[in-house]
Each structure stands twice: as C-alpha cells, then as structure tokens.
Design a protein around this motif. Sequence first.
Motif, PDB file in Angstrom:
ATOM      1  N   SER A 217       0.828  -1.205   0.000  1.00  0.00           N
ATOM      2  CA  SER A 217       0.000   0.000   0.000  1.00  0.00           C
ATOM      3  C   SER A 217       0.864   1.258   0.000  1.00  0.00           C
ATOM      4  CB  SER A 217      -0.926   0.007   1.221  1.00  0.00           C
ATOM      5  OG  SER A 217      -1.793  -1.109   1.218  1.00  0.00           O
ATOM      6  N   LEU A 218       1.910   1.277   0.817  1.00  0.00           N
ATOM      7  CA  LEU A 218       2.832   2.420   0.827  1.00  0.00           C
ATOM      8  C   LEU A 218       3.510   2.596  -0.525  1.00  0.00           C
ATOM      9  CD1 LEU A 218       4.527   2.083   4.346  1.00  0.00           C
ATOM     10  CD2 LEU A 218       3.161   4.013   3.536  1.00  0.00           C
ATOM     11  N   GLN A 219       3.890   1.492  -1.153  1.00  0.00           N
ATOM     12  CA  GLN A 219       4.511   1.586  -2.476  1.00  0.00           C
ATOM     13  C   GLN A 219       3.548   2.186  -3.484  1.00  0.00           C
ATOM     14  OE1 GLN A 219       7.203  -1.782  -3.793  1.00  0.00           O
ATOM     15  NE2 GLN A 219       6.198  -2.738  -2.044  1.00  0.00           N
ATOM     16  N   ASN A 220       2.289   1.773  -3.441  1.00  0.00           N
ATOM     17  CA  ASN A 220       1.304   2.307  -4.381  1.00  0.00           C
ATOM     18  C   ASN A 220       1.145   3.810  -4.216  1.00  0.00           C
ATOM     19  OD1 ASN A 220       0.782  -0.196  -5.496  1.00  0.00           O
ATOM     20  ND2 ASN A 220      -0.901  -0.640  -4.109  1.00  0.00           N
ATOM     21  N   ILE A 221       1.143   4.271  -2.967  1.00  0.00           N
ATOM     22  CA  ILE A 221       0.955   5.702  -2.702  1.00  0.00           C
ATOM     23  C   ILE A 221       2.141   6.504  -3.199  1.00  0.00           C
ATOM     24  CG2 ILE A 221       0.741   7.432  -0.873  1.00  0.00           C
ATOM     25  CD1 ILE A 221      -0.830   5.324   0.742  1.00  0.00           C
ATOM     26  N   PHE A 222       3.356   6.090  -2.834  1.00  0.00           N
ATOM     27  CA  PHE A 222       4.537   6.897  -3.157  1.00  0.00           C
ATOM     28  C   PHE A 222       5.000   6.693  -4.599  1.00  0.00           C
ATOM     29  CE2 PHE A 222       4.872   7.018   1.499  1.00  0.00           C
ATOM     30  CZ  PHE A 222       5.108   8.377   1.672  1.00  0.00           C
TER      31      PHE A 222
END
Length: 448
Positions: A217-222
Amino acid sequence: MAQVLKRPIGTLVNGLRSVGGGGGGRTGGSAPLLPDGGGGYAGQGAAGAPDGTMRQTLTIVFLCILWYVVSSSNNVIGKMILSEFPYPMTVTMIQLTSITVYSGPFFNLWGVRKYVDISWRYYFSFIVPLALGKFLASVTSHISIWKVPVSYAHTVKATMPLFTVILSRVIMRERQTKAVYLSLVPIIVGVGIATLTELSFDVIGLVSALIATMGFSLQNIFSKKVLKETGVHHLRLLHILGRLALFMFLPVWIYVDMFNVMKHPSIVTGDYRVIALLFTDGVLNWLQNILAFSVLSLVTPLTYAVASASKRIFVIAISLFVLGNPVTWVNVLGMLVAILGVLCYNRAKYFARRQDTLLPYAYGAKEAAATGPPTGISNGTAPAGRRYPYAPLHSNGGVPVPDNVLLAGNGTVASGMTATAHGAPTIPISASSSVNGPTSSNGRLLFV
C-alpha cells in the motif's frame, strides 16, 4: 532462451501496438500501449470500427487469462519452493535478479522510453525508500505463503484497501466518501471470518501478510507520486526499483542466507528440481508484473480493479485445487465476503474519482451560463483547431487528460495530444471512440 521467447513475445508486442484502432494515424481511438517503430500507431481500421473493437476485446481477454494463469502458477510454485527450500529472502533475491536481468533488454526491444533525469536529492528521498519497501514487502509476502496456505495469505492481502485509506489519510491528508468507508466493513468481516476458521493458522504468517500488504500500500501511494513528478515510465520504474533493491540487499543476503543456502541438501546434492523451480519462479514473477501493467494500460481503473479481484479469486481457487490445503465452507465464505468487499471498495472509489473529475467541468458550465461562451464559440462548438479544458466526455473536441497520466518526458505534451489554450493537454477522440485507453496506465505502480 531468447529464441524460445522470441515468437510469443513478438506476438504480444504486436498485439499491444495494434490494440485500440488508431485510424488516421494518431487521431481517434485509445492509444496502444507500445508505439510502432515509425512513430505512428499500428492500427489499421477506423477508430471505433467493429474489427478494432473486437481486436481490442480479444487482446484484453487474452492478457487477463494469461495474467491469471501466470499469477496462480507463480503462487503455487512459490509455495512448493518454500516448503522444501525455506529461504524467503533468497527467493526474493532471485525474483529481483529476474527483474534486473530481463527488464533492460526486453524493454529496449519493446521501445519503452528511457527514464528521465532525477536529482540525487529526489533519488535518495523517494526512489531509495521505495526500493527498500519493495524488498521488505516481497520478503514478508514470501514468509506469509511459507507459513500459511496461499488461499489464506491472499485473503489477508484483500485488506490492502483498508491500509490504503488509513495511510492516505495520515500521509496525504486525503478524505474519502462515506461509501468508501462503508465498503471497508465487509473486507474486515470477511478476513476476520477467514482467520477464525483457518485450519492452518499461523501467527507469523498472519503478521507477515499484514506487513506485506501495508508495504504494498505504501509503495502504491509513493510510486504514484514519483510517476507524476518525474515522468518516468512505469515499467522503467519497476526496473529501477528491482535493480536498486537487488544491489542494496545483496550484502544482507550474503550475511543472512548465503552460507545456509550453500549447505542446504538440494544445493549440495545438485537437486535440479529445486533449482528449476527457483528459476521458473523468477521468470513468472517478472511476467506477472509485465502482464499486470499491460492490462492496466488497456482498460479503465474500475475494469482493472474487477479483473484484479477476479484474479485473486482465481489464485485462491487454483491453490486450493492444486495444493489441496484443507478448508471449511465457513472459511470459503469469509474469503468471498472479503473479495466482495474489495469489489465494493473499488466501485465506491471509482464513483468518488468520477465526481471529482466532473466537478471542474460543472463549475466551468456555470461560469459559461453566467458570462456567455468564450469568444469564437457559438452553440458550444469551438473553432477548428482549438481545444478547451474540461470538454464533456461525449464531445469530439477532446477529453481532458487526468493528472495521473504521464506525458512525454520533461513534462511536454505527448505525441497524439494537443495543448489547450489554458495549457491543459487533451487527447483527440471521436464520438464513437472508447475512452478507456491508457489513461489508467500510470496512475499507480502495481506490485503483485
């Protein structure tokens, strides 16, 4: 290997180049994922023609089926490897090596544009943390399918919307609609039912799956932020992150895993079965990423979300059939409820984004009603050769390019697009053209 892959890869590339019609060179229809060598698009029929639509539909169906088969095979083989070769970090390093080795030559073959210059400050602020997150999320994901069944691990990963909403609120200060928040309820309930009724439950597997899901999820956001701010091609970013993660954690792997791996019976005795499975797992993981991006580039975000949720159902079903891990009907019900919640979340997010997209046009319509149409426009029609931002989707004057669509390098308007008088690029499109072209390709980087 290059000779083995030459024919199917060439067929796939030609299909991606020709999909979407493109009659008139660059006017009308959804743009293909890959441009042809001559700078135009390889479509032959008129935009929106039956043969072009049929070709696009068949290409998307073919890619989805191939994506489902490759993804389920990758998960089943990963479980088989980790059952005999319990080194999740080593499996991750092999997958990163596959991304590093295969991506460069094949992306050049497919004509994927080179990445733009990135400052060292930006590189260390965003690219390096993304590579770190990719490695840690991949390792914890492999730990989860090592400790718990693939079906349960994928059910837990259905909680990604929950992490995305929470992290977006904390990091980006983004608010969601009530429908989005309500759609998270069946996800939580379904995962809870599946957890309580899982016969092969393991705490380490559950925690690892949750950490992996939060990491993705963090990868998708950043990664979405990086794609928008740098203009780097999404496949090039995948290559950059895989290569950087490989070299960053090579010393860690040597210290933690290498000496234990060298003493493992399958390596000492030269068990070609385990070695072949490791090689196959790396190739399938790379192909899975490529196919996911290809599907994402050809359909709308909502269609992709439905296809992704269907893929999760397919992976769970295949893993239950092939691996034969015991489940109960209540456990299956929990899985289905969680996946249904994911579909509801994607639908709610789609309508929320659609409302945000149409608001600027509605505002512009109110201004036009109050002050009259701009100079040179009669009956709502712009003079020839001009484009205006926030054009209605049904008009022939062009559709506005969303913020998450990457243009050509350095912020210039990509070929096949025109700039409006106010600087907003538009994609020329006919009344019968499909709007679900590559506008969803670069909204986020998919990690699967």
